[in-house]
Design an enzyme around this catalytic site. Structure first.
Site, PDB file in Angstrom:
ATOM      1  N   GLU A  71       0.856  -1.197   0.000  1.00 35.99           N
ATOM      2  CA  GLU A  71       0.000   0.000   0.000  1.00 35.99           C
ATOM      3  C   GLU A  71       0.882   1.233   0.000  1.00 35.99           C
ATOM      4  OE1 GLU A  71      -3.517  -0.032   2.631  1.00 35.99           O
ATOM      5  OE2 GLU A  71      -3.052  -2.116   3.014  1.00 35.99           O
ATOM      6  N   HIS A  85      -8.900   9.497   3.233  1.00 38.54           N
ATOM      7  CA  HIS A  85      -8.469   8.433   2.323  1.00 38.54           C
ATOM      8  C   HIS A  85      -8.658   8.947   0.901  1.00 38.54           C
ATOM      9  CE1 HIS A  85      -7.977   4.603   0.369  1.00 38.54           C
ATOM     10  NE2 HIS A  85      -7.667   4.046   1.520  1.00 38.54           N
ATOM     11  N   ARG A 138      -0.633   8.724   1.920  1.00 42.23           N
ATOM     12  CA  ARG A 138      -2.007   9.176   1.744  1.00 42.23           C
ATOM     13  C   ARG A 138      -2.217  10.677   1.732  1.00 42.23           C
ATOM     14  NH1 ARG A 138      -5.287   4.939   5.281  1.00 42.23           N
ATOM     15  NH2 ARG A 138      -4.686   3.315   3.822  1.00 42.23           N
ATOM     16  N   HIS A 162     -11.246   9.465   6.937  1.00 39.92           N
ATOM     17  CA  HIS A 162     -10.991   8.032   7.124  1.00 39.92           C
ATOM     18  C   HIS A 162     -10.463   7.675   8.510  1.00 39.92           C
ATOM     19  CE1 HIS A 162     -10.015   3.980   5.841  1.00 39.92           C
ATOM     20  NE2 HIS A 162      -8.730   4.157   6.130  1.00 39.92           N
ATOM     21  N   ARG A 222      -0.799   8.758   9.325  1.00 43.39           N
ATOM     22  CA  ARG A 222      -0.621   7.322   9.554  1.00 43.39           C
ATOM     23  C   ARG A 222      -0.231   6.595   8.275  1.00 43.39           C
ATOM     24  NH1 ARG A 222      -4.360   2.747   9.120  1.00 43.39           N
ATOM     25  NH2 ARG A 222      -5.789   4.270   8.241  1.00 43.39           N
TER      26      ARG A 222
HETATM   27  P1  FAD Z   1     -13.403   0.304  16.394  1.00 44.22           P
HETATM   28  O1  FAD Z   1     -13.081  -0.908  15.663  1.00 44.22           O
HETATM   29  O2  FAD Z   1     -14.084   1.389  15.662  1.00 44.22           O
HETATM   30  O3  FAD Z   1     -14.311  -0.085  17.636  1.00 44.22           O
HETATM   31  C1  FAD Z   1     -14.911   0.905  18.431  1.00 44.22           C
HETATM   32  C2  FAD Z   1     -15.900   0.259  19.354  1.00 44.22           C
HETATM   33  O4  FAD Z   1     -16.327   1.201  20.326  1.00 44.22           O
HETATM   34  C3  FAD Z   1     -17.167  -0.218  18.662  1.00 44.22           C
HETATM   35  O5  FAD Z   1     -17.505  -1.461  19.232  1.00 44.22           O
HETATM   36  C4  FAD Z   1     -18.204   0.811  19.055  1.00 44.22           C
HETATM   37  O6  FAD Z   1     -19.512   0.345  19.116  1.00 44.22           O
HETATM   38  C5  FAD Z   1     -17.721   1.158  20.452  1.00 44.22           C
HETATM   39  N1  FAD Z   1     -18.175   2.460  20.949  1.00 44.22           N
HETATM   40  C6  FAD Z   1     -17.942   3.679  20.407  1.00 44.22           C
HETATM   41  N2  FAD Z   1     -18.516   4.627  21.176  1.00 44.22           N
HETATM   42  C7  FAD Z   1     -19.110   3.989  22.210  1.00 44.22           C
HETATM   43  C8  FAD Z   1     -19.880   4.414  23.321  1.00 44.22           C
HETATM   44  N3  FAD Z   1     -20.167   5.711  23.537  1.00 44.22           N
HETATM   45  N4  FAD Z   1     -20.354   3.485  24.182  1.00 44.22           N
HETATM   46  C9  FAD Z   1     -20.113   2.175  23.982  1.00 44.22           C
HETATM   47  N5  FAD Z   1     -19.385   1.707  22.944  1.00 44.22           N
HETATM   48  C10 FAD Z   1     -18.900   2.613  22.077  1.00 44.22           C
HETATM   49  N6  FAD Z   1      -6.614   0.021   9.375  1.00 44.22           N
HETATM   50  C11 FAD Z   1      -5.631  -0.832   9.045  1.00 44.22           C
HETATM   51  O7  FAD Z   1      -4.666  -0.999   9.782  1.00 44.22           O
HETATM   52  N7  FAD Z   1      -5.733  -1.552   7.877  1.00 44.22           N
HETATM   53  C12 FAD Z   1      -6.781  -1.429   7.024  1.00 44.22           C
HETATM   54  O8  FAD Z   1      -6.834  -2.100   6.014  1.00 44.22           O
HETATM   55  C13 FAD Z   1      -7.803  -0.505   7.351  1.00 44.22           C
HETATM   56  N8  FAD Z   1      -8.851  -0.316   6.517  1.00 44.22           N
HETATM   57  C14 FAD Z   1      -9.869   0.481   6.917  1.00 44.22           C
HETATM   58  C15 FAD Z   1     -11.002   0.581   6.116  1.00 44.22           C
HETATM   59  C16 FAD Z   1     -12.091   1.308   6.536  1.00 44.22           C
HETATM   60  C17 FAD Z   1     -13.306   1.415   5.654  1.00 44.22           C
HETATM   61  C18 FAD Z   1     -12.050   1.977   7.788  1.00 44.22           C
HETATM   62  C19 FAD Z   1     -13.215   2.769   8.278  1.00 44.22           C
HETATM   63  C20 FAD Z   1     -10.907   1.905   8.576  1.00 44.22           C
HETATM   64  C21 FAD Z   1      -9.819   1.157   8.152  1.00 44.22           C
HETATM   65  N9  FAD Z   1      -8.683   1.046   8.940  1.00 44.22           N
HETATM   66  C22 FAD Z   1      -7.688   0.193   8.573  1.00 44.22           C
HETATM   67  C23 FAD Z   1      -8.609   1.672  10.242  1.00 44.22           C
HETATM   68  C24 FAD Z   1      -8.931   0.637  11.326  1.00 44.22           C
HETATM   69  O9  FAD Z   1      -9.949  -0.215  10.851  1.00 44.22           O
HETATM   70  C25 FAD Z   1      -9.393   1.272  12.609  1.00 44.22           C
HETATM   71  O10 FAD Z   1      -8.560   2.326  12.966  1.00 44.22           O
HETATM   72  C26 FAD Z   1      -9.401   0.248  13.728  1.00 44.22           C
HETATM   73  O11 FAD Z   1     -10.148  -0.866  13.352  1.00 44.22           O
HETATM   74  C27 FAD Z   1      -9.967   0.872  14.975  1.00 44.22           C
HETATM   75  O12 FAD Z   1     -10.150  -0.130  15.939  1.00 44.22           O
HETATM   76  P2  FAD Z   1     -10.686   0.296  17.369  1.00 44.22           P
HETATM   77  O13 FAD Z   1     -10.793  -0.933  18.184  1.00 44.22           O
HETATM   78  O14 FAD Z   1      -9.885   1.407  17.892  1.00 44.22           O
HETATM   79  O15 FAD Z   1     -12.132   0.930  17.092  1.00 44.22           O
HETATM   80  C1  SIN Z   2      -7.244   0.632   2.693  1.00 45.01           C
HETATM   81  O1  SIN Z   2      -7.510  -0.549   2.528  1.00 45.01           O
HETATM   82  O2  SIN Z   2      -6.978   1.428   1.789  1.00 45.01           O
HETATM   83  C2  SIN Z   2      -7.257   1.165   4.084  1.00 45.01           C
HETATM   84  C3  SIN Z   2      -6.018   0.825   4.767  1.00 45.01           C
HETATM   85  C4  SIN Z   2      -5.846   1.626   6.022  1.00 45.01           C
HETATM   86  O3  SIN Z   2      -6.653   2.506   6.334  1.00 45.01           O
HETATM   87  O4  SIN Z   2      -4.844   1.405   6.705  1.00 45.01           O
END
Ligand code: FAD
Ligand code: SIN
Length: 534
Positions: free
Chosen positions: A117, A245, A293, A354, A389
């Site tokens: 990537e 993104h 990015r 993103h 990032r």
């Molecule tokens: P999340 O996975 O968002 O989990 C948050 C949790 O908190 C959820 O369960 C939600 O319900 C809960 N929550 C929120 N507020 C409250 C509240 N007030 N009360 C109770 N619960 C609450 N990163 C990579 O490294 N590689 C990738 O390929 C990649 N692709 C991506 C593609 C997309 C479309 C997106 C949106 C992001 C991508 N990212 C990628 C970024 C990555 O997915 C996220 O940064 C990461 O998954 C965040 O994980 P997290 O556990 O911090 O939060």
């Molecule tokens: C993507 O698949 O382009 C997202 C990857 C990332 O957010 O790290």
């Protein structure tokens, strides 16, 4: 009141990995996870590209992954944290594989098929088709289900973190002895606000994307944890660094969230072009379509403005059809569903909000500035990402910090007691909302303000306009909050306003252009590097 040893707010990769690590090491501890909708709904679930990790030591090295991360972060990364994540990352990936996560292997080969990537100098992205996050979330949920001391409460919306403030003491951001005793949460099924008291609390609430009109983040990504932590007087940092993104699918009047066309598609050979089929990235960076990015998103934004277009295009037509569909089945199907055949047509793409690079400031063990409180995943600012990032470093960071937080909690948890004397939530003097439109309209106004004035390109005038409008929205919403029965929508509006304020205020304080923060008033970088802490 519900008592638990550890309270974890959020069930994405950060929250569930921390829960599993603590629960496995100490079956006698009760680990309670709150999640505001269903367990599997999170940013994690939508991750496409994959997880970056040094896997093939013959070709790749920690030094190269570190160098790429530092380069993307535009001199603002904490080198010590980069070393930790890059070096501990592969073990965490191996661990989630042991817990059942599948990653694609090469055809006729037992080796993993490592993708590329933007900003990566080597192929180091482990992935499961274009559904990596879905697969990781599935594996984590199934592992958590096997541990009886993890209790997951779905449809519980955390409203506020509990500190000495709730015992009647004044708490300020400058105090060193603020302590977190748990959280108040709205049970969305009974509409009651319940008190969760814990020896230690982990905030794992994910991203903030819904503060902008177009975002790849699901509707749960309203920055609740960062806003709650800020209200509780924790330190936040680097909030101006909002990652857009470059390639969300352009589908006017379409979806919230907008559909992502993974950067892995460019890693697979797709090329950014104009409507006329002209390549333009070489004007901006020698790495062209695979530059980091911030550079690609700004380039697309600039081309759209110069050409008066609403999108640019990804050309996949030269790629081998069967391999493309094998790697990106979801992207292929989504494009087809709106009448675009990636093998015959250019895919229209546009930047969309993103990822939040900043967040609740933590140290190397995930500790926040509030005692007994940790932050993990996208809501945290560990120092890994700096001003931008590197792709696929986020899932990795969440797993590495979950492990470190668990280690710290396990060392200390027996010294911490549940705090007594915490009052129940006081809802007296509030009545049911009469007009939901007051909330929904304010959310629209907020998104418009942020998208128009605090987007990819900023200026002093735009930021001032945003701050003026945010102040009005803030006062109107606080009036509603003080007089209205709490609803998730009202809480989210209030949190989004706080997030918008933190982004805009930090952007206004940064008198330079660095990484994701680009302003026409200070186009160069300052000679010294600093973080903005609020
Ligand atoms: P999340 O996975 O968002 O989990 C948050 C949790 O908190 C959820 O369960 C939600 O319900 C809960 N929550 C929120 N507020 C409250 C509240 N007030 N009360 C109770 N619960 C609450 N990163 C990579 O490294 N590689 C990738 O390929 C990649 N692709 C991506 C593609 C997309 C479309 C997106 C949106 C992001 C991508 N990212 C990628 C970024 C990555 O997915 C996220 O940064 C990461 O998954 C965040 O994980 P997290 O556990 O911090 O939060
Ligand atoms: C993507 O698949 O382009 C997202 C990857 C990332 O957010 O790290």
């Amino acid at each position: 009141m519900i008592q638990t040893d550890i309270l974890i707010i959020g069930s994405g990769i950060g929250g569930l990995t921390t829960a599993i690590k603590i629960a496995e090491a100490r079956p006698d501890l009760k680990v309670t996870v709150l999640t505001k909708t269903i367990e599997g709904e999170s940013n994690t679930r939508y991750a496409q590209g994959g997880v970056a990790a040094v896997w093939d030591a013959n070709v790749d090295s920690f030094a190269k992954h570190k160098e790429d991360t530092l380069d993307a972060g535009d001199d603002l990364c904490d080198e010590k944290i980069v070393d930790i994540v890059v070096q501990e990352g592969p073990d965490r990936v191996r661990e989630i594989i042991e817990w059942g996560a599948r990653f694609d292997k090469k055809k006729n080969d037992s080796n993993y098929d490592l993708g590329r990537e933007g900003g990566h100098s080597e192929n180091r992205i482990l992935h499961y088709k274009d559904l990596t996050g879905w697969e990781m979330q599935r594996a984590l949920s199934s592992k958590a289900d096997q541990l009886p001391n993890i209790i997951i409460h779905e449809h519980y919306f955390a409203i506020d973190l509990i500190t000495q403030h709730h015992l009647g003491y004044a708490v300020t951001r400058m105090m060193r002895d603020v302590e977190c005793y748990g959280a108040y949460a709205l049970n969305k099924q009974t509409h009651e606000i319940e008190t969760f008291l814990a020896r230690s609390t982990v905030v794992a609430t994910g991203g903030v994307g819904q503060v902008y009109r177009a975002t790849t983040n699901p509707v749960i990504a309203t920055g609740d944890g960062i806003a709650m932590a800020y209200r509780a007087k924790a330190w936040t940092e680097n909030m101006e660094f909002v990652q857009f993104h470059p390639t969300a699918l352009y589908n006017p009047g379409g979806d919230n969230p907008v559909f992502l066309v993974s950067e892995a598609v460019r890693g697979f050979g797709a090329i950014l072009k104009s409507r006329e089929g002209e390549e333009f990235m070489e004007k901006y960076d020698p790495r062209k379509s695979l530059a980091p990015r911030d550079i690609v998103a700004r380039a697309i934004d600039n081309e759209m403005k110069i050409r008066g277009e609403e999108c640019m295009f990804l050309d996949c037509r030269h790629l081998e059809e069967e391999a493309f569909i094998g790697h990106f089945p979801t992207i292929y199907e989504k494009c087809k569903s709106i009448g675009i055949d990636p093998m015959k047509d250019l895919i229209p793409v546009t930047p969309a909000c993103h990822y939040m690079c900043g967040g609740i400031k933590t140290d190397a063990e995930g500790r926040t500035s509030i005692n007994r409180m940790y932050a993990v995943g996208e809501c945290s600012s560990t120092g890994l990402h700096g001003a931008n990032r590197l792709a696929s470093n986020s899932l990795l960071e969440a797993m590495v910090f979950a492990q470190r937080i668990a280690g710290d909690v396990l060392q200390k948890v027996d010294q911490w007691q549940i705090q007594t004397g915490i009052p129940n939530w006081n809802a007296s003097g509030t009545t049911d909302p009469k007009e939901m439109v007051l909330i929904t309209q304010s959310i629209k106004e907020l998104k418009e303000t942020m998208s128009s004035y605090v987007g990819i390109v900023r200026s002093n005038v735009r930021l001032k306009r945003a701050l003026d409008r945010l102040e009005l929205l803030f006062h109107e919403t606080e009036d509603l909050y003080n007089t209205t029965t709490l609803s998730p929508q009202l809480c989210e509006l209030r949190n989004l306003i706080t997030i918008a304020y933190l982004i805009t205020r930090s952007a206004n304080m940064r008198k330079e252009s660095r990484g994701l923060h680009y302003t026409t008033d200070y186009a160069d970088k300052l000679p010294f590097v600093h973080s903005i802490v609020l």
